[in-house]
Design an enzyme around this catalytic site. Structure first.
Site, PDB file in Angstrom:
ATOM      1  N   HIS A 369       0.846  -1.294   0.063  1.00  0.00           N
ATOM      2  CA  HIS A 369      -0.024  -0.047   0.196  1.00  0.00           C
ATOM      3  C   HIS A 369       1.073   1.342   0.047  1.00  0.00           C
ATOM      4  O   HIS A 369       1.832   1.309   0.859  1.00  0.00           O
ATOM      5  CB  HIS A 369      -1.027   0.018   1.199  1.00  0.00           C
ATOM      6  CG  HIS A 369      -2.139   1.170   1.083  1.00  0.00           C
ATOM      7  ND1 HIS A 369      -3.266   0.533   0.767  1.00  0.00           N
ATOM      8  CD2 HIS A 369      -2.030   2.394   1.337  1.00  0.00           C
ATOM      9  CE1 HIS A 369      -3.958   1.666   0.791  1.00  0.00           C
ATOM     10  NE2 HIS A 369      -3.475   2.797   1.030  1.00  0.00           N
ATOM     11  N   ALA A 370       0.697   2.176  -0.946  1.00  0.00           N
ATOM     12  CA  ALA A 370       1.559   3.334  -1.110  1.00  0.00           C
ATOM     13  C   ALA A 370       1.523   4.276   0.040  1.00  0.00           C
ATOM     14  O   ALA A 370       0.311   4.574   0.768  1.00  0.00           O
ATOM     15  CB  ALA A 370       1.280   3.858  -2.387  1.00  0.00           C
ATOM     16  N   HIS A 399       0.863  11.889  -6.312  1.00  0.00           N
ATOM     17  CA  HIS A 399       0.096  11.961  -5.087  1.00  0.00           C
ATOM     18  C   HIS A 399       1.355  11.716  -3.715  1.00  0.00           C
ATOM     19  O   HIS A 399       1.372  12.654  -2.864  1.00  0.00           O
ATOM     20  CB  HIS A 399      -0.716  11.100  -4.955  1.00  0.00           C
ATOM     21  CG  HIS A 399      -1.580  11.118  -3.709  1.00  0.00           C
ATOM     22  ND1 HIS A 399      -2.800  11.783  -3.278  1.00  0.00           N
ATOM     23  CD2 HIS A 399      -1.237  10.659  -2.346  1.00  0.00           C
ATOM     24  CE1 HIS A 399      -3.088  11.867  -2.263  1.00  0.00           C
ATOM     25  NE2 HIS A 399      -2.237  10.982  -1.662  1.00  0.00           N
ATOM     26  N   GLU A 400       2.113  10.751  -3.717  1.00  0.00           N
ATOM     27  CA  GLU A 400       3.075  10.434  -2.911  1.00  0.00           C
ATOM     28  C   GLU A 400       4.057  11.624  -2.686  1.00  0.00           C
ATOM     29  O   GLU A 400       4.397  12.113  -1.537  1.00  0.00           O
ATOM     30  CB  GLU A 400       3.345   9.176  -2.924  1.00  0.00           C
ATOM     31  CG  GLU A 400       2.505   7.752  -2.797  1.00  0.00           C
ATOM     32  CD  GLU A 400       1.753   8.011  -1.573  1.00  0.00           C
ATOM     33  OE1 GLU A 400       2.092   8.465  -0.546  1.00  0.00           O
ATOM     34  OE2 GLU A 400       0.673   7.495  -1.614  1.00  0.00           O
ATOM     35  N   HIS A 403       3.170  14.564  -0.548  1.00  0.00           N
ATOM     36  CA  HIS A 403       3.314  14.194   0.759  1.00  0.00           C
ATOM     37  C   HIS A 403       5.089  14.958   0.984  1.00  0.00           C
ATOM     38  O   HIS A 403       5.240  15.453   1.977  1.00  0.00           O
ATOM     39  CB  HIS A 403       2.912  12.964   1.010  1.00  0.00           C
ATOM     40  CG  HIS A 403       1.781  12.797   1.186  1.00  0.00           C
ATOM     41  ND1 HIS A 403       0.752  13.212   2.061  1.00  0.00           N
ATOM     42  CD2 HIS A 403       0.996  11.836   0.469  1.00  0.00           C
ATOM     43  CE1 HIS A 403      -0.394  12.701   1.887  1.00  0.00           C
ATOM     44  NE2 HIS A 403      -0.338  11.927   0.816  1.00  0.00           N
ATOM     45  N   GLU A 427      -3.273  15.129   1.913  1.00  0.00           N
ATOM     46  CA  GLU A 427      -3.756  14.372   0.906  1.00  0.00           C
ATOM     47  C   GLU A 427      -4.187  15.118  -0.508  1.00  0.00           C
ATOM     48  O   GLU A 427      -3.618  14.747  -1.677  1.00  0.00           O
ATOM     49  CB  GLU A 427      -5.078  13.578   1.251  1.00  0.00           C
ATOM     50  CG  GLU A 427      -4.760  12.559   2.461  1.00  0.00           C
ATOM     51  CD  GLU A 427      -3.881  11.583   2.192  1.00  0.00           C
ATOM     52  OE1 GLU A 427      -3.595  11.155   1.340  1.00  0.00           O
ATOM     53  OE2 GLU A 427      -3.045  11.529   3.402  1.00  0.00           O
ATOM     54  N   HIS A 528      -7.321   0.643   5.857  1.00  0.00           N
ATOM     55  CA  HIS A 528      -7.151   1.660   6.745  1.00  0.00           C
ATOM     56  C   HIS A 528      -8.085   1.479   8.089  1.00  0.00           C
ATOM     57  O   HIS A 528      -7.668   2.024   8.846  1.00  0.00           O
ATOM     58  CB  HIS A 528      -7.833   2.790   6.050  1.00  0.00           C
ATOM     59  CG  HIS A 528      -6.958   3.457   4.990  1.00  0.00           C
ATOM     60  ND1 HIS A 528      -6.913   2.831   3.840  1.00  0.00           N
ATOM     61  CD2 HIS A 528      -5.981   4.412   4.896  1.00  0.00           C
ATOM     62  CE1 HIS A 528      -6.179   3.524   2.991  1.00  0.00           C
ATOM     63  NE2 HIS A 528      -5.735   4.460   3.749  1.00  0.00           N
ATOM     64  N   TYR A 538      -9.212  11.669   2.970  1.00  0.00           N
ATOM     65  CA  TYR A 538      -9.222  11.522   1.622  1.00  0.00           C
ATOM     66  C   TYR A 538     -10.432  11.930   0.943  1.00  0.00           C
ATOM     67  O   TYR A 538     -10.278  12.655  -0.051  1.00  0.00           O
ATOM     68  CB  TYR A 538      -9.064  10.080   1.363  1.00  0.00           C
ATOM     69  CG  TYR A 538      -7.927   9.515   2.121  1.00  0.00           C
ATOM     70  CD1 TYR A 538      -6.697   9.750   1.812  1.00  0.00           C
ATOM     71  CD2 TYR A 538      -8.175   8.343   2.898  1.00  0.00           C
ATOM     72  CE1 TYR A 538      -5.575   8.986   2.497  1.00  0.00           C
ATOM     73  CE2 TYR A 538      -7.074   7.684   3.716  1.00  0.00           C
ATOM     74  CZ  TYR A 538      -5.791   7.983   3.301  1.00  0.00           C
ATOM     75  OH  TYR A 538      -4.654   7.669   3.869  1.00  0.00           O
TER      76      TYR A 538
END
Length: 629
Positions: A369-370, A399-400, A403, A427, A528, A538
């Site tokens: 999971h990323a 997306h990552e 962060h 997010e 999650h 999210y």
């Protein structure tokens, strides 16, 4: 998706693990349990007996907590990284030791911080103490034995998820993990194959049920110990407004976007009925959950070929281009980094490329999971993924990295400020950048040929986007709606699964494809839930990203339709973005939102503007259909 920080998540990202203050949890054992925890608990009793506390003491306390937490959270993040990238009983136990130590410290620190309630404090001290109080996604009780049990339970739950495999209905077939089963759900068009994969993965969650029930009980006790009614109240208290007001705010935002979701649902259901038969996908009923291309029916982009509005138009197949051009994981990550540097942001440190997990290693279990990390809260940036050459993974990389860029611009702040303005901000940053992954950008990257601008191509492209971003909205809301009801006791353990599917049908219009019972624990099939990662972030991110995108486009000087804007290469947009990133959590989120957008209220209007061409088209297509469920 998915993200973390001690406050809002350790693995602050599309994934997170057992939360540290948003990623706390794991098991216990001998030495870690017997050793006295760091000072906070022992100090608390001494301090309680002391004379009237002063603002100066509060300020000194906040400074000490920042220093202690940076050391503890670094220790914890290191153990969590090892556990997530090398899952064994030993690494789970090791993470458990550290998590228990952090649980004990933070629990004591929060109790001591309450001594300063009612004092007139400087703005920074007051905010830091507030952030400390709401920092734990999994608060531990004072009782050392229960604290150990909570840590062990949390570790076991995530371990069951990470090691989960389905070996056929009789348990004697070829064993398949989530990655393999997800590929079936994404690619197969055989109803029974899809059903087998769906049932197989959801069966993995059944052993989690008694563990989760215990997790809820102990963590609720921990929440009460630090002044909250239950764990859900604690989570909702992290949004710079009273918890009840935040719940109303979430529903207000859902009310803005629900009509667009309903239009999309109606159209997609009609196309799936043509594919699988009206007997399997009847009109006016929820869509069977295994037919939407995703194990949780949370995003529907994998069924795009079944619902494509105008087949045969210009190719939007980025997957084929990535494979044809032999893109590997490193090259995909470098492409993502180039987007951020084109805005004038700095390059990622070399250690990022040396320490990240980009691909699934051979011969060991890992959490694929990323997620994005700053392991030592001092610019030790990493991502953890099992990257494949697909458009979905390319978007996830952007997306990552969102962060990671948030981390790198606030890592010099006190550690209590090393978080997003709220967790939805974290997010939304990367997602806002992905809105600039337009056909023109993909052409510049060599991943699409020229796409003529016409209405058919536009509707095709917006459909692809909506299957990910709009389809996700109700799922993003309901995961925590379910947990808030569980934590408050409105939903009892005997009704866990029933209440889950009630909300799935209410919000998503998605139903279980086969009869479910309370022997099942279908919420646990979603990462999650066993990992105890708050999920409303999210939902908020899917709305905030369009607000951010609009603001960045305006900063860049762009004047056209919002869906055509790409800020790639625009330094003015980069300056606007950096100004917000540098704030971290040092200001309430309305201040950070104002710095980015000029407004202090979250608003879905930019999202609706972005998708207005598609909505007009959907409404025309749905005439005569029996919409709703």
């Amino acid at each position: 998706m998915n993200r973390k920080h001690p406050l809002n998540s350790l693995l602050r990202t599309a994934a997170v693990a057992v939360a540290l203050p948003a990623f706390l949890g794991c098991a216990q054992d001998s030495q870690a349990t017997r050793e006295a925890p760091p000072a906070a608990e022992s100090q608390a009793s001494t301090s309680a007996a002391a004379s009237q506390p002063t603002p100066e003491e509060a300020k000194a306390f906040a400074e000490k907590i920042n220093a202690d937490l940076k050391a503890l959270w670094t220790k914890q993040a290191t153990a969590e990284w090892i556990k997530s990238t090398y899952i064994t009983d030993d690494t789970e136990r090791n993470a458990a030791y550290v998590n228990e130590e952090v649980l004990a410290y933070v629990n004591g620190a929060i109790k001591e911080a309450r001594r300063f309630d009612g004092l007139t404090l400087d703005a920074d001290t007051a905010r830091m103490l507030h952030l400390l109080k709401v920092s734990q996604a999994l608060p531990a009780p004072s009782d050392a034995q229960k604290r150990s049990e909570l840590a062990a339970t949390a570790a076991k739950l995530e371990g069951l998820y990470g090691k989960g495999k389905y070996c056929g209905p009789d348990g004697k077939g070829k064993c398949r993990d989530l990655e393999v089963l997800s590929d079936v759900i994404a690619e197969s068009r055989n109803y029974n194959e899809l059903l087998d994969a769906w049932q197989g993965w959801h069966s993995v969650a059944r052993p989690m049920r008694p563990l989760y029930e215990r997790l809820v009980s102990i963590s609720n006790e921990g929440a009460k110990d630090i002044g909250f009614n239950d764990l859900g109240t604690l989570w909702r208290s992290a949004y710079d407004m009273p918890p009840a007001e935040f719940e109303v705010e979430a529903q207000r935002l859902w009310g803005q976007v629900k009509p667009l979701y309903d239009d999309l649902h109606c159209y997609v259901r009609g196309r799936l009925a043509k594919q699988y038969g009206a007997d399997k996908v009847p009109e006016g009923k929820p869509i069977p959950a295994h037919l939407l291309g995703n194990m949780w029916a949370q995003e529907w982009n994998n069924i795009y070929p079944l619902v494509e509005p105008f087949p045969g138009q210009a190719s939007l197949d980025v997957d084929a281009a990535l494979k044809q051009q032999k893109y590997d994981a490193m090259r995909m990550v470098k492409l993502g980094e180039k987007f951020f540097t084109s805005l004038g942001l700095k390059e990622l440190p070399q250690t990022f490329f040396e320490r990240s997990q980009f691909t699934k290693p051979e011969g060991r279990d890992v959490v694929c999971h990323a997620s994005a990390w700053d392991v030592n809260f001092d610019n030790d940036l990493r991502i953890k993924m099992c990257i494949k050459p697909t458009e979905e993974d390319l978007v996830t990389i952007h997306h990552e990295l969102g962060h990671n860029y948030y981390y790198t611009y606030y890592y010099q702040l006190p550690v209590l400020y090393q978080a997003g303005a709220n967790d939805g901000f974290h997010e939304a940053i990367g997602d806002a950048l992905t809105l600039s992954i337009t056909p023109s950008y993909l052409q510049q990257a060599g991943l699409l040929k020229a796409v003529p601008k016409n209405e058919k191509n536009l509707i095709n492209l917006q459909m692809k986007d909506a299957l990910e971003k709009i389809a996700f909205l109700p799922f993003g809301l309901l995961v925590d709606q379910w947990r808030w009801e569980v934590f408050s006791g409105r939903v009892q353990p005997a009704d866990y699964n029933k209440s889950w599917w009630t909300l799935r049908e209410k919000y998503q219009g998605v139903g279980a494809p086969v009869a479910r019972s309370e022997q099942d624990f279908d919420p646990g099939a979603k990462y999650h839930v066993p990992a105890n990662v708050p999920y409303t972030r999210y939902f908020l991110a899917r709305i905030l990203q369009f607000q951010f995108h609009k603001a960045l486009c305006e900063a860049s000087g762009y004047k056209g339709a919002l869906h055509e804007c790409s800020i790639y290469g625009n330094k003015e947009a980069g300056k606007r973005l950096q100004a917000m990133l540098e704030l971290g959590a040092s200001k309430p989120w309305p201040d950070a939102l104002q710095a980015m957008t000029g407004t202090r209220q979250m608003d879905a209007t930019p999202l609706l503007d972005y998708f207005s061409p598609l909505r007009t088209w959907l409404q025309a297509q749905n005439k005569g259909q029996k919409c709703g469920w």
